[in-house]
Design a protein around this motif. Structure first.
Motif, PDB file in Angstrom:
ATOM      1  N   SER A   1      21.023 -57.386 -41.131  1.00 24.81           N
ATOM      2  CA  SER A   1      21.052 -56.115 -41.857  1.00 24.81           C
ATOM      3  C   SER A   1      19.878 -55.227 -41.495  1.00 24.81           C
ATOM      4  CB  SER A   1      21.045 -56.362 -43.368  1.00 24.81           C
ATOM      5  OG  SER A   1      22.179 -57.090 -43.750  1.00 24.81           O
ATOM      6  N   THR A   2      18.752 -55.842 -41.182  1.00 22.87           N
ATOM      7  CA  THR A   2      17.549 -55.089 -40.822  1.00 22.87           C
ATOM      8  C   THR A   2      17.796 -54.198 -39.616  1.00 22.87           C
ATOM      9  OG1 THR A   2      16.190 -56.904 -41.653  1.00 22.87           O
ATOM     10  CG2 THR A   2      15.121 -55.365 -40.142  1.00 22.87           C
ATOM     11  N   TYR A   3      18.626 -54.652 -38.695  1.00 28.52           N
ATOM     12  CA  TYR A   3      18.805 -53.962 -37.418  1.00 28.52           C
ATOM     13  C   TYR A   3      20.122 -53.182 -37.326  1.00 28.52           C
ATOM     14  CZ  TYR A   3      15.149 -57.316 -36.693  1.00 28.52           C
ATOM     15  OH  TYR A   3      14.002 -58.055 -36.847  1.00 28.52           O
TER      16      TYR A   3
ATOM     17  N   ASN B   1      14.111 -57.825 -45.193  1.00 32.06           N
ATOM     18  CA  ASN B   1      13.128 -57.101 -46.010  1.00 32.06           C
ATOM     19  C   ASN B   1      13.597 -55.681 -46.310  1.00 32.06           C
ATOM     20  OD1 ASN B   1      11.236 -59.104 -46.467  1.00 32.06           O
ATOM     21  ND2 ASN B   1      10.127 -58.664 -44.577  1.00 32.06           N
ATOM     22  N   VAL B   2      14.315 -55.074 -45.389  1.00 31.12           N
ATOM     23  CA  VAL B   2      14.848 -53.733 -45.601  1.00 31.12           C
ATOM     24  C   VAL B   2      15.770 -53.734 -46.820  1.00 31.12           C
ATOM     25  CG1 VAL B   2      16.362 -51.952 -44.616  1.00 31.12           C
ATOM     26  CG2 VAL B   2      14.636 -53.046 -43.188  1.00 31.12           C
ATOM     27  N   VAL B   3      16.647 -54.712 -46.885  1.00 32.52           N
ATOM     28  CA  VAL B   3      17.575 -54.812 -48.010  1.00 32.52           C
ATOM     29  C   VAL B   3      16.810 -55.193 -49.281  1.00 32.52           C
ATOM     30  CG1 VAL B   3      19.610 -55.983 -48.924  1.00 32.52           C
ATOM     31  CG2 VAL B   3      19.500 -55.396 -46.489  1.00 32.52           C
ATOM     32  N   ARG B   4      15.918 -56.151 -49.176  1.00 30.96           N
ATOM     33  CA  ARG B   4      15.142 -56.600 -50.343  1.00 30.96           C
ATOM     34  C   ARG B   4      14.388 -55.434 -50.991  1.00 30.96           C
ATOM     35  NH1 ARG B   4      12.442 -61.877 -49.460  1.00 30.96           N
ATOM     36  NH2 ARG B   4      13.997 -62.662 -50.892  1.00 30.96           N
ATOM     37  N   GLU B   5      13.745 -54.607 -50.165  1.00 26.41           N
ATOM     38  CA  GLU B   5      12.965 -53.486 -50.698  1.00 26.41           C
ATOM     39  C   GLU B   5      13.841 -52.417 -51.335  1.00 26.41           C
ATOM     40  OE1 GLU B   5      10.432 -52.217 -47.484  1.00 26.41           O
ATOM     41  OE2 GLU B   5       9.409 -54.162 -47.437  1.00 26.41           O
ATOM     42  N   ALA B   6      15.076 -52.278 -50.894  1.00 23.86           N
ATOM     43  CA  ALA B   6      15.980 -51.259 -51.441  1.00 23.86           C
ATOM     44  C   ALA B   6      16.708 -51.736 -52.693  1.00 23.86           C
ATOM     45  CB  ALA B   6      17.007 -50.866 -50.380  1.00 23.86           C
ATOM     46  N   ALA B   7      16.812 -53.047 -52.858  1.00 18.95           N
ATOM     47  CA  ALA B   7      17.674 -53.610 -53.903  1.00 18.95           C
ATOM     48  C   ALA B   7      17.072 -53.529 -55.300  1.00 18.95           C
ATOM     49  CB  ALA B   7      17.994 -55.064 -53.565  1.00 18.95           C
TER      50      ALA B   7
ATOM     51  N   ILE C   1      24.320 -50.140 -41.805  1.00 18.62           N
ATOM     52  CA  ILE C   1      23.871 -50.695 -43.089  1.00 18.62           C
ATOM     53  C   ILE C   1      22.659 -49.898 -43.570  1.00 18.62           C
ATOM     54  CG2 ILE C   1      22.821 -52.698 -44.233  1.00 18.62           C
ATOM     55  CD1 ILE C   1      24.701 -54.472 -42.558  1.00 18.62           C
ATOM     56  N   ASN C   2      21.754 -49.559 -42.673  1.00 19.47           N
ATOM     57  CA  ASN C   2      20.596 -48.756 -43.054  1.00 19.47           C
ATOM     58  C   ASN C   2      21.007 -47.363 -43.529  1.00 19.47           C
ATOM     59  OD1 ASN C   2      17.830 -50.125 -42.621  1.00 19.47           O
ATOM     60  ND2 ASN C   2      19.106 -50.859 -40.937  1.00 19.47           N
ATOM     61  N   LYS C   3      21.997 -46.764 -42.898  1.00 20.68           N
ATOM     62  CA  LYS C   3      22.513 -45.464 -43.351  1.00 20.68           C
ATOM     63  C   LYS C   3      23.125 -45.596 -44.743  1.00 20.68           C
ATOM     64  CE  LYS C   3      22.273 -42.795 -39.532  1.00 20.68           C
ATOM     65  NZ  LYS C   3      21.132 -41.911 -39.468  1.00 20.68           N
ATOM     66  N   GLU C   4      23.876 -46.680 -44.979  1.00 17.23           N
ATOM     67  CA  GLU C   4      24.494 -46.888 -46.293  1.00 17.23           C
ATOM     68  C   GLU C   4      23.439 -47.088 -47.378  1.00 17.23           C
ATOM     69  OE1 GLU C   4      28.541 -48.704 -44.275  1.00 17.23           O
ATOM     70  OE2 GLU C   4      27.044 -50.079 -45.073  1.00 17.23           O
ATOM     71  N   ILE C   5      22.350 -47.763 -47.038  1.00 18.33           N
ATOM     72  CA  ILE C   5      21.241 -47.919 -47.983  1.00 18.33           C
ATOM     73  C   ILE C   5      20.650 -46.548 -48.307  1.00 18.33           C
ATOM     74  CG2 ILE C   5      18.862 -48.761 -48.231  1.00 18.33           C
ATOM     75  CD1 ILE C   5      19.756 -51.270 -46.628  1.00 18.33           C
TER      76      ILE C   5
ATOM     77  N   SER D   1      29.936 -47.778 -58.774  1.00 19.00           N
ATOM     78  CA  SER D   1      28.877 -48.089 -59.733  1.00 19.00           C
ATOM     79  C   SER D   1      27.811 -48.967 -59.084  1.00 19.00           C
ATOM     80  CB  SER D   1      29.448 -48.757 -60.983  1.00 19.00           C
ATOM     81  OG  SER D   1      30.387 -49.736 -60.661  1.00 19.00           O
ATOM     82  N   ALA D   2      28.131 -49.600 -57.967  1.00 18.41           N
ATOM     83  CA  ALA D   2      27.145 -50.440 -57.276  1.00 18.41           C
ATOM     84  C   ALA D   2      27.494 -50.554 -55.799  1.00 18.41           C
ATOM     85  CB  ALA D   2      27.087 -51.830 -57.898  1.00 18.41           C
ATOM     86  N   VAL D   3      26.442 -50.739 -55.002  1.00 16.01           N
ATOM     87  CA  VAL D   3      26.588 -51.014 -53.575  1.00 16.01           C
ATOM     88  C   VAL D   3      26.071 -52.430 -53.367  1.00 16.01           C
ATOM     89  CG1 VAL D   3      25.816 -50.388 -51.256  1.00 16.01           C
ATOM     90  CG2 VAL D   3      26.334 -48.586 -52.925  1.00 16.01           C
ATOM     91  N   LEU D   4      26.949 -53.299 -52.891  1.00 18.25           N
ATOM     92  CA  LEU D   4      26.579 -54.684 -52.607  1.00 18.25           C
ATOM     93  C   LEU D   4      26.254 -54.765 -51.123  1.00 18.25           C
ATOM     94  CD1 LEU D   4      29.437 -56.579 -54.494  1.00 18.25           C
ATOM     95  CD2 LEU D   4      27.314 -55.651 -55.405  1.00 18.25           C
ATOM     96  N   ILE D   5      25.121 -55.388 -50.818  1.00 18.90           N
ATOM     97  CA  ILE D   5      24.715 -55.473 -49.415  1.00 18.90           C
ATOM     98  C   ILE D   5      24.526 -56.927 -49.025  1.00 18.90           C
ATOM     99  CG2 ILE D   5      22.995 -54.826 -47.689  1.00 18.90           C
ATOM    100  CD1 ILE D   5      22.377 -52.369 -49.361  1.00 18.90           C
ATOM    101  N   MET D   6      25.228 -57.331 -47.990  1.00 18.07           N
ATOM    102  CA  MET D   6      25.031 -58.642 -47.427  1.00 18.07           C
ATOM    103  C   MET D   6      23.642 -58.629 -46.805  1.00 18.07           C
ATOM    104  SD  MET D   6      27.860 -59.611 -48.300  1.00 18.07           S
ATOM    105  CE  MET D   6      28.992 -60.745 -47.640  1.00 18.07           C
ATOM    106  N   ALA D   7      22.774 -59.480 -47.296  1.00 19.00           N
ATOM    107  CA  ALA D   7      21.348 -59.366 -46.955  1.00 19.00           C
ATOM    108  C   ALA D   7      20.902 -60.301 -45.842  1.00 19.00           C
ATOM    109  CB  ALA D   7      20.517 -59.596 -48.211  1.00 19.00           C
ATOM    110  N   GLY D   8      21.788 -60.602 -44.914  1.00 21.79           N
ATOM    111  CA  GLY D   8      21.398 -61.414 -43.764  1.00 21.79           C
ATOM    112  C   GLY D   8      20.379 -60.672 -42.923  1.00 21.79           C
ATOM    113  N   MET D   9      19.651 -61.393 -42.102  1.00 23.06           N
ATOM    114  CA  MET D   9      18.608 -60.786 -41.283  1.00 23.06           C
ATOM    115  C   MET D   9      19.174 -59.698 -40.369  1.00 23.06           C
ATOM    116  SD  MET D   9      15.862 -61.965 -42.407  1.00 23.06           S
ATOM    117  CE  MET D   9      14.733 -61.292 -41.200  1.00 23.06           C
TER     118      MET D   9
END
Length: 135
Positions: free
Chosen positions: A75-77, A108-114, A81-85, A65-73
């Motif tokens: 994650s951008t690289y 920012n990658v995680v922020r924009e997807a969240a 994690i990008n594939k999972e997003i 029902s949800a994907v939780l992403i650890m949003a440390g910097m």
């Protein structure tokens, strides 16, 4: 009590954050969840190619029902994690960004997807899950 199916996206290089998040969620007295993530101690077995691994991750995310992403910097690289997003977005899954404890900046990658961002504390995370996965 509803049991939430969650996929916790994280970098294996920072797997302690995954383990701490699982402990936070488990400690909440009024919250039940099933963890569909892929921690280092329980890897996907049998995937020989990136395509097979992506399919296996899709199968993990599909019932969630949800994907939780650890949003440390980091994650951008992170390729995975990008594939999972990408997978979560394609499947229309709720994405919740969790700010690492004490972090001032997040990816920012995680922020924009969240769909939501929450602080590193149990009540904030549980509230975000409940709010954004309400049926």
């Amino acid at each position: 009590m509803q049991t939430f199916h969650l996929f916790i996206s994280h970098s294996w290089n920072y797997s302690d954050a995954h383990d701490k998040l699982v402990k936070l969620l488990t400690a909440h007295p009024d919250f039940s969840f099933k963890n569909f993530s892929v921690p280092p101690h329980n890897p996907i077995i049998g995937a020989q190619t990136d395509k097979e691994l992506i399919e296996a991750i899709e199968n993990k995310i599909r019932p969630c029902s949800a994907v939780l992403i650890m949003a440390g910097m980091y994650s951008t690289y992170s390729k995975w994690i990008n594939k999972e997003i990408e997978i979560a977005k394609r499947m229309g899954k709720v994405i919740i960004a969790i700010k690492p404890f004490g972090a001032e900046r997040i990816s920012n990658v995680v922020r924009e997807a969240a769909h939501a961002e929450c602080a590193w504390n149990t009540n904030s995370i549980v509230s975000a899950i409940r709010l954004h996965t309400a049926v």
